[in-house]
Design an enzyme around this catalytic site. Structure first.
Site, PDB file in Angstrom:
ATOM      1  N   ARG A  15       0.796  -1.410  -0.004  1.00 50.16           N
ATOM      2  CA  ARG A  15       0.050   0.168  -0.255  1.00 50.16           C
ATOM      3  C   ARG A  15       1.094   1.541  -0.233  1.00 50.16           C
ATOM      4  O   ARG A  15       1.953   0.815  -0.019  1.00 50.16           O
ATOM      5  CB  ARG A  15      -1.092   0.168   1.260  1.00 50.16           C
ATOM      6  CG  ARG A  15      -1.763  -1.290   1.352  1.00 50.16           C
ATOM      7  CD  ARG A  15      -2.831  -0.950   2.682  1.00 50.16           C
ATOM      8  NE  ARG A  15      -1.464  -2.090   3.350  1.00 50.16           N
ATOM      9  CZ  ARG A  15      -2.208  -2.161   4.954  1.00 50.16           C
ATOM     10  NH1 ARG A  15      -3.099  -1.740   5.489  1.00 50.16           N
ATOM     11  NH2 ARG A  15      -1.674  -2.773   5.653  1.00 50.16           N
ATOM     12  N   LYS A  75       2.614   1.075   7.397  1.00 44.15           N
ATOM     13  CA  LYS A  75       2.825   0.779   8.663  1.00 44.15           C
ATOM     14  C   LYS A  75       3.008   1.176   9.485  1.00 44.15           C
ATOM     15  O   LYS A  75       3.936   2.512   9.046  1.00 44.15           O
ATOM     16  CB  LYS A  75       3.146  -0.766   8.031  1.00 44.15           C
ATOM     17  CG  LYS A  75       2.288  -1.097   7.478  1.00 44.15           C
ATOM     18  CD  LYS A  75       0.761  -1.541   8.313  1.00 44.15           C
ATOM     19  CE  LYS A  75       1.180  -2.621   9.211  1.00 44.15           C
ATOM     20  NZ  LYS A  75       0.136  -2.809  10.165  1.00 44.15           N
ATOM     21  N   TYR A  94      -0.022   4.248  10.506  1.00 44.25           N
ATOM     22  CA  TYR A  94      -0.578   3.445  11.614  1.00 44.25           C
ATOM     23  C   TYR A  94       0.914   2.480  12.956  1.00 44.25           C
ATOM     24  O   TYR A  94       1.759   2.468  11.941  1.00 44.25           O
ATOM     25  CB  TYR A  94      -1.237   1.711  11.060  1.00 44.25           C
ATOM     26  CG  TYR A  94      -2.445   1.422  10.784  1.00 44.25           C
ATOM     27  CD1 TYR A  94      -3.581   2.130  11.218  1.00 44.25           C
ATOM     28  CD2 TYR A  94      -2.710   1.480   9.362  1.00 44.25           C
ATOM     29  CE1 TYR A  94      -4.651   1.592  10.787  1.00 44.25           C
ATOM     30  CE2 TYR A  94      -4.091   1.050   8.407  1.00 44.25           C
ATOM     31  CZ  TYR A  94      -4.895   2.006   8.927  1.00 44.25           C
ATOM     32  OH  TYR A  94      -6.179   1.715   8.449  1.00 44.25           O
ATOM     33  N   HIS A  96       0.509   0.946  16.323  1.00 45.12           N
ATOM     34  CA  HIS A  96       0.064  -0.051  16.979  1.00 45.12           C
ATOM     35  C   HIS A  96       0.995  -0.801  17.965  1.00 45.12           C
ATOM     36  O   HIS A  96       2.098  -1.458  17.366  1.00 45.12           O
ATOM     37  CB  HIS A  96       0.111  -1.550  16.077  1.00 45.12           C
ATOM     38  CG  HIS A  96      -0.897  -1.581  14.105  1.00 45.12           C
ATOM     39  ND1 HIS A  96      -2.388  -2.141  15.473  1.00 45.12           N
ATOM     40  CD2 HIS A  96      -0.796  -1.146  13.752  1.00 45.12           C
ATOM     41  CE1 HIS A  96      -3.217  -1.359  14.582  1.00 45.12           C
ATOM     42  NE2 HIS A  96      -2.356  -1.325  13.410  1.00 45.12           N
ATOM     43  N   GLU A 118      -5.034   4.117  14.520  1.00 44.88           N
ATOM     44  CA  GLU A 118      -5.954   2.857  15.373  1.00 44.88           C
ATOM     45  C   GLU A 118      -6.205   3.928  16.018  1.00 44.88           C
ATOM     46  O   GLU A 118      -7.049   3.572  16.689  1.00 44.88           O
ATOM     47  CB  GLU A 118      -5.167   2.174  15.281  1.00 44.88           C
ATOM     48  CG  GLU A 118      -3.895   2.451  16.767  1.00 44.88           C
ATOM     49  CD  GLU A 118      -3.016   2.392  15.610  1.00 44.88           C
ATOM     50  OE1 GLU A 118      -1.542   2.375  16.393  1.00 44.88           O
ATOM     51  OE2 GLU A 118      -2.415   2.433  14.360  1.00 44.88           O
ATOM     52  N   ASP A 270      -2.283  -7.083  14.886  1.00 41.72           N
ATOM     53  CA  ASP A 270      -1.113  -6.195  14.994  1.00 41.72           C
ATOM     54  C   ASP A 270      -1.010  -6.104  16.613  1.00 41.72           C
ATOM     55  O   ASP A 270      -0.340  -4.925  17.094  1.00 41.72           O
ATOM     56  CB  ASP A 270      -1.906  -5.373  14.318  1.00 41.72           C
ATOM     57  CG  ASP A 270      -1.626  -5.323  13.081  1.00 41.72           C
ATOM     58  OD1 ASP A 270      -0.100  -5.087  12.656  1.00 41.72           O
ATOM     59  OD2 ASP A 270      -2.537  -4.674  11.925  1.00 41.72           O
TER      60      ASP A 270
END
Length: 371
Positions: A15, A75, A94, A96, A118, A270
């Protein structure tokens, strides 16, 4: 503001952080956009499209990170990117962080403003930037599970929907949120018998209405989870505590009692996973066996369908990107309490309670630091 879009470097991450349409909007608003060459290739967005939208194509990640005021990714950064962290940098992606104490340390040491997709909330209290990827991952989890139930993949050799005269597979979905609901839609569509387990009785009532009684609903407790998992051909883990480590509701003992060749797809990986035997895997090496049960625990499942995933993600993230660019991070965070919940690190301080609890650290609300 200068906004940087580097090429993703996590294993098989395909992505990209912003589409050409997003670049055009940023440029039209007076901002500079730096896109690392070929950053969008795997999502079917070429350098030519980005250039036509007004982006500057940059030859190296070093220059993108080094020149940008804000880096927009998909990510969490991996080790080779830690050296790019510096004071004053805004990182929007993101993160995480709950299961990643080393990354947390590096962001704090670099005094990076780390804003996590998130944990941002909207006015309704939902997680608008987690929702699109949860939709993708939930739907994909059934496709993946159906594939890994095939004998060639190590599964029981069960067809998810069965055929006339042969019963369909039993699918157990842990969690009735976005992942679970989307997984149930696909599993029902493929003809499986579906059970959804959730703590929230009101949510189970909603799901019973949504699916018109076609799914079985179970109140979550250790007894019900153990029975549902033991009888399942496919278990999908979709349990979420925003920003914090996922609870391990499926124990090693429960896994040992599952059918040989059954499949677990832990979408919660995740955040550490909701299955005790789960460990993060990659698209290069996606599965492993424990007690004869196939575990699929890829931490970036939506990267398998990058065009769909990038478009869905940026539909949700771009308004926040534009707001941060237009007003600057401090003003944008002060003006939007939901965005302030997205800030996980700021000025060398941990600012998100869920991460702090998961890692046994001290934390301070970002609005207290901003004054």
């Amino acid at each position: 503001m200068i906004i940087g879009i580097p090429k993703e470097v996590k294993d098989h991450e395909t992505r990209v952080g912003i589409t050409p349409a997003g670049v055009k909007s940023l440029v039209d608003a007076g901002h500079t956009t730096l896109v690392e060459t070929r950053a969008g290739d795997l999502s079917a967005f070429s350098d030519d499209e980005y250039q036509s939208a007004g982006a500057e194509i940059v030859g190296s990640a070093h220059n993108v990170w080094g020149l940008a005021d804000m880096v927009v990714k998909v990510k969490e950064p991996v080790e080779k990117e830690y050296g790019f962290f510096r004071e004053g940098l805004v990182l929007f992606t993101y993160l995480h962080l709950a299961p990643l104490p080393v990354l947390t340390d590096k962001l704090l040491a670099g005094k990076v403003t780390g804003i996590a997709y998130e944990t941002i909330r909207d006015h309704a209290g939902t997680l608008p930037l987690l929702t699109p990827m949860s939709e993708v991952a939930g739907r994909m989890s059934v496709q993946v599970g159906a594939t890994y139930l095939e004998k060639e993949k190590g599964g029981r050799g069960v067809l998810l929907g069965g055929v006339p005269g042969v019963p369909p597979a039993a699918v157990c979905i842990l969690g009735g949120g976005i992942v679970g609901t989307n997984a149930a839609k696909i599993a029902l569509g493929m003809g499986a018998n579906v059970t959804i387990v959730d703590l929230n009785l009101n949510r189970l009532r909603e799901l019973d209405d949504i699916f018109n009684g076609r799914v079985y609903t179970l109140a979550s407790n250790s007894y019900n989870v153990a029975r549902a998992v033991q009888g399942a051909d496919l278990v999908i883990g979709g349990v979420l505590i925003p920003g914090a480590a996922a609870p391990r509701i499926v124990t090693r003992e429960m896994v040992s009692r599952m059918k040989k060749g059954a499949v677990i797809v832990d979408v919660a990986i995740d955040q550490g996973g909701c299955v005790e035997t789960a460990k993060p895997t990659t698209h290069s090496d996606p599965s492993f066996l424990v007690d004869g049960v196939v575990h699929y625990c890829v931490t970036n499942m939506p990267a398998a369908v990058p065009n769909t995933s990038t478009l869905a993600l940026t539909n949700a993230t771009f308004p926040y990107v534009l707001r941060l660019a237009q007003h600057g991070p401090a003003a944008a965070i002060r003006a939007d309490e939901g965005m302030s919940e997205g800030v996980n690190t700021y000025a060398g301080q941990l600012t998100y309670k869920g991460v702090a609890q998961s890692q046994s650290r001290e934390w301070k609300p970002v609005l207290d630091l901003l004054g």
